[in-house]
Write an enzyme that holds these catalytic residues in place. Structure first.
Site, short mmCIF file in Angstrom:
data_model
loop_
_atom_site.label_atom_id
_atom_site.label_comp_id
_atom_site.label_asym_id
_atom_site.label_seq_id
_atom_site.Cartn_x
_atom_site.Cartn_y
_atom_site.Cartn_z
N HIS A 194 0.84 -1.20 0.00
CA HIS A 194 0.00 0.00 0.00
C HIS A 194 0.88 1.26 0.00
CE1 HIS A 194 -4.30 -0.33 -0.08
NE2 HIS A 194 -4.46 0.82 0.54
N ARG B 185 -6.50 1.47 -7.77
CA ARG B 185 -6.57 1.78 -9.21
C ARG B 185 -5.19 1.75 -9.87
NH1 ARG B 185 -9.05 7.65 -7.91
NH2 ARG B 185 -9.75 6.42 -6.13
N ASP C 204 -3.27 7.39 -1.25
CA ASP C 204 -4.55 7.01 -1.84
C ASP C 204 -4.29 6.59 -3.28
OD1 ASP C 204 -7.24 6.54 -2.09
OD2 ASP C 204 -7.84 8.65 -2.17
N GLY C 205 -5.22 5.87 -3.88
CA GLY C 205 -5.07 5.46 -5.27
C GLY C 205 -4.30 4.17 -5.46
N ASN D 85 -3.58 -12.64 2.85
CA ASN D 85 -2.99 -11.97 4.02
C ASN D 85 -2.88 -12.94 5.19
OD1 ASN D 85 -2.84 -9.59 2.62
ND2 ASN D 85 -4.63 -8.66 3.58
#
Length: 321
Positions: A180, A188, A184-185, A229
């Site tokens: 991650h 996508r 944000d994003g 996970n």
């Protein structure tokens, strides 16, 4: 010298069989040729990809509105949702020019995708981040100070791994979402990069809407991520994504998108009609298949009396009868 990071993953019989099945589906099709002659089909699929990938992230615009935004028409909707579509379209449009092994290009794609939407567009996040379902924390991203190094290691593995691109793309997708790396994003951008990896193997993946079938099975998509996970490796997610890709290719075939694709035999006959002075090696290079595969196809055509071999076994060529 530091060891190259190898993402935890187990190759299973199910995954091997899925790779073979998908490779057979793609090998029997000339989708890229058909799509290159059908700009409307390319555009429609691109709109589906953008709409679906953003819908997964709660974008409220309909597919028709997405199309209107791309066409520059006035659309009544949340300004952020409209900006997301504009950005995503620009990112997908440059995708074929991006290097899947370049962290710099990843940051470039994220900057385009998230420009005007978040402060940290085009840079790795500076703070912690989590993935939530409502108020429940599903996954806490890697601490921010480790992100650049982990992403660099992941890209190094992607470049050097000898695994099939179908498998590498799925593993990368999982590992990217696990890290991650952005404020944000991530979703996508990760899906766009998965498509890019596949497109470097088979170009037509630039134009087929994998994001659409992910959106249709969104709950299962997140379940597969969470299951991996829990397992501490990507195997479950890899199998799930390969099943999605296989199902999408079958669906497109049934819908007629791929039905008109020429068989290898038909392509070889067309090439020999254009130029009868072709060797098996030359034909294999043109059609992008192995020489052994082409030789088998040429033997079939000879057995059917459609072509003949002229000259010596080593230096001869094939001609139409």
């Amino acid at each position: 010298m530091a060891e190259v990071y190898i993402p935890p993953f187990t190759m299973t019989d199910e995954i091997t069989n899925l790779v073979i099945e998908i490779a057979e589906l793609t090998g029997a099709m000339t989708v890229s040729e058909q799509l290159s002659k059908n700009p409307k089909l390319r555009r429609d699929n691109r709109i589906k990809s953008i709409h679906s990938s953003l819908a997964i992230e709660q974008n409220t615009l309909t597919e028709e509105q997405v199309s209107d935004v791309i066409d520059g028409k006035r659309v009544l909707g949340p300004p952020q949702d409209i900006r997301e579509v504009q950005n995503a379209y620009e990112a997908y449009e440059i995708m074929s020019k991006l290097n899947p092994y370049s962290v710099k290009d990843l940051l470039k794609a994220h900057k385009i995708m998230m420009e005007g939407l978040v402060k940290e567009s085009g840079v790795f996040r500076s703070k912690g981040v989590g993935v939530y379902a409502g108020e429940q924390l599903i996954h806490a991203g890697t601490p921010a100070n480790y992100v650049p190094d982990l992403v660099g290691q992941l890209f190094e593995w992607l470049k050097k791994s000898k695994l099939h691109p179908l498998v590498k793309g799925c593993i990368f997708h999982y590992e990217f979402e696990f890290i991650h790396p952005f404020a944000d994003g991530n979703g996508r951008t990760g899906r766009l990069w998965h498509t890019l990896i596949l497109a470097k193997w088979q170009e037509f993946f630039l134009w087929i809407p994998i994001e659409t079938i992910i959106h249709e099975r969104q709950n299962d998509y997140y379940k597969a991520l969470n299951a991996s996970n829990t397992d501490g490796e990507s195997t479950i997610f890899v199998q799930f994504m390969l099943e999605l890709i296989r199902d999408l290719l079958k669906e497109l075939s049934h819908n007629g998108v791929m039905n008109k694709a020429k068989t290898l035999d038909e392509k070889l006959l067309d090439l020999l009609k254009e130029d009868g002075n072709q060797s098996a090696a030359g034909l294999a290079e043109i059609v992008g298949s192995s020489q052994r595969t082409v030789q088998r196809a040429l033997k079939r055509l000879m057995d059917e009396g459609k072509i003949e071999h002229v000259g010596s076994n080593r230096f001869g060529h094939y001609v139409i009868k």
